[in-house]
Design a protein around this motif. Structure first.
Motif, PDB file in Angstrom:
ATOM      1  N   SER A   1      -3.519  -6.795  -5.038  1.00 43.05           N
ATOM      2  CA  SER A   1      -3.216  -5.463  -5.537  1.00 43.05           C
ATOM      3  C   SER A   1      -4.107  -4.439  -4.842  1.00 43.05           C
ATOM      4  O   SER A   1      -5.270  -4.700  -4.524  1.00 43.05           O
ATOM      5  N   PHE A   2      -3.551  -3.247  -4.608  1.00 44.72           N
ATOM      6  CA  PHE A   2      -4.329  -2.202  -3.948  1.00 44.72           C
ATOM      7  C   PHE A   2      -5.490  -1.731  -4.811  1.00 44.72           C
ATOM      8  O   PHE A   2      -6.470  -1.186  -4.295  1.00 44.72           O
TER       9      PHE A   2
ATOM     10  N   GLU B   1      -8.827  -2.835  -3.810  1.00 44.22           N
ATOM     11  CA  GLU B   1      -9.368  -2.252  -2.589  1.00 44.22           C
ATOM     12  C   GLU B   1      -9.903  -0.837  -2.778  1.00 44.22           C
ATOM     13  O   GLU B   1     -10.493  -0.264  -1.851  1.00 44.22           O
TER      14      GLU B   1
ATOM     15  N   LEU C   1      -1.402   7.180   0.099  1.00 45.62           N
ATOM     16  CA  LEU C   1      -1.290   5.728   0.034  1.00 45.62           C
ATOM     17  C   LEU C   1       0.008   5.420  -0.703  1.00 45.62           C
ATOM     18  O   LEU C   1       0.106   5.611  -1.918  1.00 45.62           O
TER      19      LEU C   1
ATOM     20  N   ILE D   1       2.415   3.262  -2.448  1.00 41.01           N
ATOM     21  CA  ILE D   1       2.257   1.991  -3.149  1.00 41.01           C
ATOM     22  C   ILE D   1       3.597   1.342  -3.507  1.00 41.01           C
ATOM     23  O   ILE D   1       3.661   0.442  -4.333  1.00 41.01           O
TER      24      ILE D   1
ATOM     25  N   THR E   1       0.886   0.496   1.407  1.00 44.89           N
ATOM     26  CA  THR E   1       0.073  -0.625   0.931  1.00 44.89           C
ATOM     27  C   THR E   1       0.883  -1.894   0.701  1.00 44.89           C
ATOM     28  O   THR E   1       0.336  -2.889   0.233  1.00 44.89           O
ATOM     29  N   HIS E   2       2.192  -1.888   0.998  1.00 41.14           N
ATOM     30  CA  HIS E   2       3.075  -2.989   0.608  1.00 41.14           C
ATOM     31  C   HIS E   2       2.605  -4.344   1.137  1.00 41.14           C
ATOM     32  O   HIS E   2       2.433  -5.296   0.373  1.00 41.14           O
TER      33      HIS E   2
ATOM     34  N   PRO F   1      -2.550  -4.008   1.842  1.00 39.38           N
ATOM     35  CA  PRO F   1      -3.212  -2.906   1.120  1.00 39.38           C
ATOM     36  C   PRO F   1      -4.617  -2.616   1.634  1.00 39.38           C
ATOM     37  O   PRO F   1      -5.026  -1.460   1.697  1.00 39.38           O
TER      38      PRO F   1
END
Length: 223
Positions: free
Chosen positions: A1-2, A5, A134, A136, A162-163, A166
């Protein structure tokens, strides 16, 4: 998951940079007022994404400046589409003279009326904001990516999806935030008839050119 990050993104800001958090679902909400505490920003951002509940009131910041003082809460409640939410956010940031950066974590603009999109553009430019995006969306490509990327690039920002990766997307935006040069023009040296300025890097592998769309109006032009 972003979300895992996000800490790297926050490290790109200088310790004295003031950060705030706004969120949009059914309407725009101010979650966190200006603060220099990165851990607070991260906590609030994660809460906004995971739970989406309406905060009873914005969390107070730890700096004298306050986004809550310029934030139009009534207009925020009436902001039913993301383009309107961007415009309200930009107008709240407009009075502040420091460099202003808006990092947008979302999935698109342009699916509403062209008037709403145009108003979002106008507000971003009027506030002298740089928009980094970004994207998402859980898709390799989608129809709303183009206007979202266009809005970022027009304001001198970066668009990254980010797919698939990410960490790479967030690193791209973080690198743009952490290191850049500001170019300025000497107005006295500009030709009165105007013209076009083009900037390129000697070695494109070591950076990119990001520039806001703008027009310089020379004194006496059109007279």
């Amino acid at each position: 998951s972003f979300l895992r990050e996000l800490p790297e993104l926050l490290t790109a800001f200088a310790p004295e940079d003031r950060l705030a958090v706004v969120g949009f679902d059914s309407h725009l909400k101010l979650w966190q007022d200006f603060t220099t505490r990165r851990e607070t920003v991260l906590e609030v951002a994660e809460d906004a994404f995971r739970f989406g509940a309406r905060p009873e009131k914005p969390r107070e910041g730890n700096v004298p400046e306050s986004l809550a003082e310029t934030f139009d809460f009534q207009a925020a409640k009436q902001a039913a589409v993301i383009e309107e939410a961007l415009a309200v956010t930009a107008r709240a940031l407009a009075p502040f003279e420091a460099e202003k950066i808006l990092v947008f974590l979302g999935w698109g603009v342009g699916h509403n009326t062209s008037q709403a999109l145009a108003e979002g553009y106008r507000a971003l430019f009027a506030a002298d904001l740089t928009l980094h995006v970004l994207d998402i969306t859980y898709a390799e490509a989608h129809s709303l990516a183009f206007p979202l990327a266009g809005m970022a690039r027009a304001t001198g920002g970066v668009y990254a999806a980010t797919h698939e990766f990410p960490a790479s997307a967030i690193r791209e935006v973080a690198m743009s935030l952490a290191g850049h040069y500001d170019l300025s023009l000497d107005g006295d040296a500009l030709p009165p008839e105007g013209g076009r300025v083009e900037v390129e890097l000697r070695d494109p592998q070591h950076g990119r050119v990001q520039a806001k769309d703008f027009q310089v109006v020379m004194p006496g032009a059109g007279e």
